[in-house]
Motif scaffolding. Structure first.
Motif, PDB file in Angstrom:
ATOM      1  N   GLN A 247      14.122  25.818  -0.590  1.00 53.76           N
ATOM      2  CA  GLN A 247      13.275  26.715   0.480  1.00 53.76           C
ATOM      3  C   GLN A 247      12.792  26.268   1.409  1.00 53.76           C
ATOM      4  N   LEU A 248      12.267  24.902   1.485  1.00 53.97           N
ATOM      5  CA  LEU A 248      11.827  24.249   2.856  1.00 53.97           C
ATOM      6  C   LEU A 248      13.033  24.288   3.912  1.00 53.97           C
ATOM      7  N   GLU A 249      14.508  23.577   3.554  1.00 56.88           N
ATOM      8  CA  GLU A 249      15.471  23.594   4.228  1.00 56.88           C
ATOM      9  C   GLU A 249      16.073  24.984   4.346  1.00 56.88           C
ATOM     10  N   LYS A 250      15.615  26.052   3.913  1.00 56.90           N
ATOM     11  CA  LYS A 250      16.169  27.406   4.244  1.00 56.90           C
ATOM     12  C   LYS A 250      15.245  28.302   5.159  1.00 56.90           C
ATOM     13  N   THR A 251      14.171  27.517   5.410  1.00 54.88           N
ATOM     14  CA  THR A 251      12.937  27.966   6.091  1.00 54.88           C
ATOM     15  C   THR A 251      12.495  29.321   5.254  1.00 54.88           C
ATOM     16  N   ASP A 252      12.437  29.234   3.864  1.00 45.43           N
ATOM     17  CA  ASP A 252      11.941  30.297   2.970  1.00 45.43           C
ATOM     18  C   ASP A 252      10.343  30.046   2.748  1.00 45.43           C
ATOM     19  N   LYS A 253      10.012  28.821   2.917  1.00 43.34           N
ATOM     20  CA  LYS A 253       8.696  28.417   2.789  1.00 43.34           C
ATOM     21  C   LYS A 253       8.080  28.134   3.848  1.00 43.34           C
ATOM     22  N   THR A 254       6.509  28.345   3.744  1.00 43.82           N
ATOM     23  CA  THR A 254       5.680  27.910   4.999  1.00 43.82           C
ATOM     24  C   THR A 254       5.568  26.527   4.862  1.00 43.82           C
TER      25      THR A 254
END
Length: 279
Positions: A46-53
């Motif tokens: 999710q971090l690598e897909k910008t889905d997480k703050t």
């Protein structure tokens, strides 16, 4: 990235790309990195897909693991990007005109403020600041707005704090922003601030009908060498004014309001009594 330094979305994408690139250079799978950091592979994905703050702790953990330049001083590569994201986010949520004002406020050696509706940002507690926000806005936006206000309060704690004077209309104390507990803590904070040598907090009671006070809030900034500046807000637009005649008259109005306000001891007692309504 130079052209995107003011765009928090672009910076989040940059963070994600840098994370992926750094992980792949280290020849780590998402699962391997997750195991090393004590999180799940889904979190890394999710971090690598910008889905997480991106949290500050995540940035610090990544710097520590990858030993990026400056990691041992909490100033590693990922933490620097995180800081840029926060800074850009704060600038995005500022009303037009206020961004320019913020370039001058930290340079001031004196600040005079009249607040007609709410506690001014420089005197707000974190809880009060949160309660002022629109809860329908994204959490990142709300956090950026609150962080921006709290950061400004460094004006009081720097090596040479600015000399400040605030005149608050009584309505500031009566408007129950955030409910009883938030207001009680906010008024306690106002009383604490008013006891500092470089801070003056005076209350304008309802019975004092001063024409100048009815015209709205203002902030006057004083500098060591440069001319004074006036900041006022109209609707959702902020105006920074340097016209000498306008600044001079605003100073005259502020002095009149100080003269009509309760003195320091009276103001503290007034705030104490107002606080009882929220106990």
């Amino acid at each position: 990235m130079a052209s995107d330094q003011q765009d928090p979305d672009a910076l989040r994408v940059y963070f994600s790309e840098e994370l992926r690139r750094t992980r792949q250079r280290a020849k780590l799978s998402q699962s391997q990195l997750a195991n090393a950091l004590g999180c799940t592979p889904q979190w890394i994905c999710q971090l690598e897909k910008t889905d997480k703050t991106v949290s500050e702790q995540t940035a610090l953990d990544l710097d520590t693991y990858f030993k990026t330049d400056g990691w041992d001083q909490d100033d590693g590569h990922f933490h620097r990007i995180h800081t840029a994201i926060r800074r850009a986010g704060r600038l995005r949520v500022l009303r037009p005109g206020f961004k320019t004002y913020l370039e001058y406020e930290p340079k001031a050696i004196g600040l005079r403020c009249f607040a007609a509706q709410i506690v001014p940002g420089l005197l707000q507690t974190e809880e009060y600041a949160h309660a002022m926000m629109d809860p329908s806005d994204p959490k990142d936006t709300l956090d950026a707005r609150v962080a921006s206000r709290l950061d400004r309060q460094g004006l009081f704690t720097r090596d040479k704090p600015a000399m400040t004077a605030f005149v608050l209309d009584e309505s500031v104390l009566r408007r129950p922003v955030g409910g009883g507990e938030v207001m009680a803590n906010q008024i306690d904070h106002l009383i604490s601030m008013s006891r500092l040598m470089h801070v003056q907090v005076l209350i304008m009671p309802f019975e004092q009908v001063t024409p100048e006070a009815l015209s709205g809030g203002l902030i006057l900034l004083t500098f060591p060498r440069e001319p004074e500046l006036l900041y006022i807000e109209s609707g959702n637009i902020g105006h920074l004014i340097g016209e000498p005649d306008d600044v001079f008259m605003a100073g005259v109005y502020f002095n009149r309001m100080m003269g009509e306000a309760l003195n320091q001891a009276e103001s503290i007692e007034f705030m104490r009594q107002a606080r009882e309504a929220y106990s």
